[in-house]
Motif scaffolding. Structure first.
Motif, PDB file in Angstrom:
ATOM      1  N   GLY A   1      14.587 -11.777 -14.767  1.00 18.11           N
ATOM      2  CA  GLY A   1      15.351 -10.754 -15.417  1.00 18.11           C
ATOM      3  C   GLY A   1      14.599  -9.278 -14.502  1.00 18.11           C
ATOM      4  N   ARG A   2      14.535  -8.099 -15.419  1.00 16.91           N
ATOM      5  CA  ARG A   2      14.254  -6.906 -14.835  1.00 16.91           C
ATOM      6  C   ARG A   2      13.025  -6.628 -14.960  1.00 16.91           C
ATOM      7  NH1 ARG A   2      17.475  -4.848 -10.923  1.00 16.91           N
ATOM      8  NH2 ARG A   2      19.565  -5.411 -11.342  1.00 16.91           N
ATOM      9  N   GLY A   3      12.217  -5.955 -14.270  1.00 18.69           N
ATOM     10  CA  GLY A   3      10.687  -5.388 -14.256  1.00 18.69           C
ATOM     11  C   GLY A   3      10.745  -4.150 -13.359  1.00 18.69           C
ATOM     12  N   TYR A   4       9.246  -3.370 -13.244  1.00 19.67           N
ATOM     13  CA  TYR A   4       9.274  -2.186 -12.694  1.00 19.67           C
ATOM     14  C   TYR A   4       8.126  -2.145 -12.061  1.00 19.67           C
ATOM     15  CZ  TYR A   4      12.761  -0.307 -16.073  1.00 19.67           C
ATOM     16  OH  TYR A   4      13.638  -0.115 -17.092  1.00 19.67           O
ATOM     17  N   ALA A   5       8.119  -1.714 -10.588  1.00 21.57           N
ATOM     18  CA  ALA A   5       6.967  -1.490  -9.805  1.00 21.57           C
ATOM     19  C   ALA A   5       6.404  -0.141 -10.266  1.00 21.57           C
ATOM     20  CB  ALA A   5       7.170  -1.367  -8.322  1.00 21.57           C
ATOM     21  N   ASP A   6       5.005  -0.198 -10.742  1.00 18.59           N
ATOM     22  CA  ASP A   6       4.580   1.242 -10.902  1.00 18.59           C
ATOM     23  C   ASP A   6       4.833   2.499  -9.967  1.00 18.59           C
ATOM     24  OD1 ASP A   6       3.832   0.250 -13.534  1.00 18.59           O
ATOM     25  OD2 ASP A   6       1.764  -0.409 -12.869  1.00 18.59           O
ATOM     26  N   VAL A   7       4.500   1.983  -8.812  1.00 11.85           N
ATOM     27  CA  VAL A   7       4.758   3.085  -7.601  1.00 11.85           C
ATOM     28  C   VAL A   7       5.351   2.291  -6.529  1.00 11.85           C
ATOM     29  CG1 VAL A   7       3.843   4.784  -6.169  1.00 11.85           C
ATOM     30  CG2 VAL A   7       2.663   4.141  -8.553  1.00 11.85           C
ATOM     31  N   PHE A   8       6.312   2.931  -6.035  1.00 12.54           N
ATOM     32  CA  PHE A   8       6.975   2.289  -4.777  1.00 12.54           C
ATOM     33  C   PHE A   8       7.272   3.419  -3.625  1.00 12.54           C
ATOM     34  CE2 PHE A   8      11.043   1.156  -2.683  1.00 12.54           C
ATOM     35  CZ  PHE A   8      10.599   0.219  -1.927  1.00 12.54           C
ATOM     36  N   TYR A   9       6.854   3.014  -2.602  1.00  8.57           N
ATOM     37  CA  TYR A   9       7.251   3.845  -1.392  1.00  8.57           C
ATOM     38  C   TYR A   9       7.796   3.049  -0.197  1.00  8.57           C
ATOM     39  CZ  TYR A   9       6.231   7.558   1.952  1.00  8.57           C
ATOM     40  OH  TYR A   9       6.272   8.678   2.657  1.00  8.57           O
ATOM     41  N   ARG A  10       9.055   3.164  -0.203  1.00 10.69           N
ATOM     42  CA  ARG A  10       9.844   2.214   0.816  1.00 10.69           C
ATOM     43  C   ARG A  10       9.356   2.039   2.067  1.00 10.69           C
ATOM     44  NH1 ARG A  10      14.075  -0.176   0.160  1.00 10.69           N
ATOM     45  NH2 ARG A  10      15.156   0.920  -1.391  1.00 10.69           N
ATOM     46  N   ASP A  11       9.147   0.850   2.385  1.00 11.61           N
ATOM     47  CA  ASP A  11       8.702   0.353   3.919  1.00 11.61           C
ATOM     48  C   ASP A  11       7.189   0.861   4.011  1.00 11.61           C
ATOM     49  OD1 ASP A  11      11.118  -0.315   4.933  1.00 11.61           O
ATOM     50  OD2 ASP A  11      11.398   1.654   5.362  1.00 11.61           O
ATOM     51  N   HIS A  12       6.533   1.282   2.886  1.00 14.59           N
ATOM     52  CA  HIS A  12       4.921   1.441   2.979  1.00 14.59           C
ATOM     53  C   HIS A  12       4.291   0.470   2.025  1.00 14.59           C
ATOM     54  CE1 HIS A  12       6.496   5.124   4.661  1.00 14.59           C
ATOM     55  NE2 HIS A  12       5.391   5.419   5.183  1.00 14.59           N
ATOM     56  N   PHE A  13       4.574   0.470   0.684  1.00 10.46           N
ATOM     57  CA  PHE A  13       3.644  -0.079  -0.480  1.00 10.46           C
ATOM     58  C   PHE A  13       4.533  -0.333  -1.575  1.00 10.46           C
ATOM     59  CE2 PHE A  13       2.116   4.279  -0.838  1.00 10.46           C
ATOM     60  CZ  PHE A  13       2.126   4.190  -2.178  1.00 10.46           C
ATOM     61  N   ALA A  14       4.081  -1.267  -2.452  1.00 12.12           N
ATOM     62  CA  ALA A  14       4.410  -1.455  -3.793  1.00 12.12           C
ATOM     63  C   ALA A  14       3.085  -1.334  -4.543  1.00 12.12           C
ATOM     64  CB  ALA A  14       5.430  -2.786  -4.167  1.00 12.12           C
ATOM     65  N   TRP A  15       2.925  -0.695  -5.881  1.00 14.75           N
ATOM     66  CA  TRP A  15       1.364  -0.624  -6.384  1.00 14.75           C
ATOM     67  C   TRP A  15       2.004  -1.026  -7.805  1.00 14.75           C
ATOM     68  CZ3 TRP A  15      -2.630   2.767  -4.217  1.00 14.75           C
ATOM     69  CH2 TRP A  15      -3.604   3.037  -5.188  1.00 14.75           C
ATOM     70  N   GLU A  16       0.818  -1.633  -8.339  1.00 13.41           N
ATOM     71  CA  GLU A  16       0.692  -2.015  -9.763  1.00 13.41           C
ATOM     72  C   GLU A  16      -0.387  -1.550 -10.329  1.00 13.41           C
ATOM     73  OE1 GLU A  16       2.110  -3.435 -13.367  1.00 13.41           O
ATOM     74  OE2 GLU A  16       3.298  -3.172 -11.724  1.00 13.41           O
ATOM     75  N   ASN A  17      -0.319  -0.862 -11.402  1.00 16.32           N
ATOM     76  CA  ASN A  17      -1.601  -0.248 -12.245  1.00 16.32           C
ATOM     77  C   ASN A  17      -1.872  -1.176 -13.289  1.00 16.32           C
ATOM     78  OD1 ASN A  17      -2.299   2.323 -10.778  1.00 16.32           O
ATOM     79  ND2 ASN A  17      -0.249   2.819 -11.153  1.00 16.32           N
ATOM     80  N   LYS A  18      -3.177  -1.405 -13.682  1.00 10.45           N
ATOM     81  CA  LYS A  18      -3.660  -1.700 -14.945  1.00 10.45           C
ATOM     82  C   LYS A  18      -4.663  -1.124 -15.633  1.00 10.45           C
ATOM     83  CE  LYS A  18      -0.778  -5.466 -14.724  1.00 10.45           C
ATOM     84  NZ  LYS A  18       0.378  -5.401 -15.702  1.00 10.45           N
ATOM     85  N   ALA A  19      -5.105  -1.148 -16.868  1.00  5.43           N
ATOM     86  CA  ALA A  19      -6.105  -0.749 -17.408  1.00  5.43           C
ATOM     87  C   ALA A  19      -7.407  -1.254 -16.705  1.00  5.43           C
ATOM     88  CB  ALA A  19      -5.983  -0.610 -18.787  1.00  5.43           C
ATOM     89  N   PRO A  20      -8.578  -0.633 -16.876  1.00  3.07           N
ATOM     90  CA  PRO A  20      -9.916  -0.915 -16.419  1.00  3.07           C
ATOM     91  C   PRO A  20     -10.130  -2.337 -17.088  1.00  3.07           C
ATOM     92  CG  PRO A  20      -9.972   1.200 -17.028  1.00  3.07           C
ATOM     93  CD  PRO A  20      -8.761   0.781 -17.502  1.00  3.07           C
TER      94      PRO A  20
END
Length: 166
Positions: free
Chosen positions: A61-80
């Motif tokens: 199904g669907r999800g969300y990449a926390d930060v996305f910069y096309r042609d650069h990176f995808a970033w997933e954040n978690k708590a410490p």
């Protein structure tokens, strides 16, 4: 924002350290952008650098990449202290819908792991840790060089350490 201010805010004992993933993810990323002097999500008008990019997760199904910069990176954040391997698997499930960004980054606010994903090249992992400075052993410049870390190289950047695994 200076490195000392960033560490005081986000490091152990800092006022933002114990925020959960949802509470701390975007403000941590924005502070990191300030620290590094780089653009922030939403600064462009083409909607190519954003928080919470909706994606199709492989077979789930669907999800969300926390930060996305096309042609650069995808970033997933978690708590410490959360599982960064699980965060990487989550990003890998998103990557096809994000046009396979060359960098997959996972972060628990104390550790940032950058996984290279360049076509035709083996993947590498580069780790940046937020750590207290170790006192120098009385030799001028000794603290600036750092020491080997897990078979890689460590570069001390004030209180930020970058460990490069090959």
């Amino acid at each position: 924002m200076t490195a000392a201010e960033f560490i005081a805010k986000w490091g152990p004992g800092g006022p933002s350290h114990d925020l959960n993933e949802e509470q701390g993810a975007q403000s941590h990323f924005l502070d990191l952008c300030d620290l590094l002097g780089v653009p922030k999500p939403g600064d462009d008008t083409a909607d190519e650098y954003v928080f919470e990019r909706r994606v199709l997760q492989l077979g789930q199904g669907r999800g969300y990449a926390d930060v996305f910069y096309r042609d650069h990176f995808a970033w997933e954040n978690k708590a410490p202290g959360k599982n960064l391997d699980a965060a990487l698997r989550q990003l890998q499930q998103y990557s096809m819908d994000l046009a396979n960004p060359p960098l997959l980054v996972v972060c628990d606010r104390l550790t940032i792991r950058i996984h290279t994903h360049f076509n035709g090249h083996p993947s590498e992992v580069h780790t940046v840790r937020l750590e207290p400075v170790q006192p120098a052993s009385g030799v001028a410049g000794a603290g600036a060089r750092g020491a080997g870390h897990r078979g890689g190289r460590r570069l001390r950047l004030g209180r930020l350490h970058a460990c490069h695994a090959r």
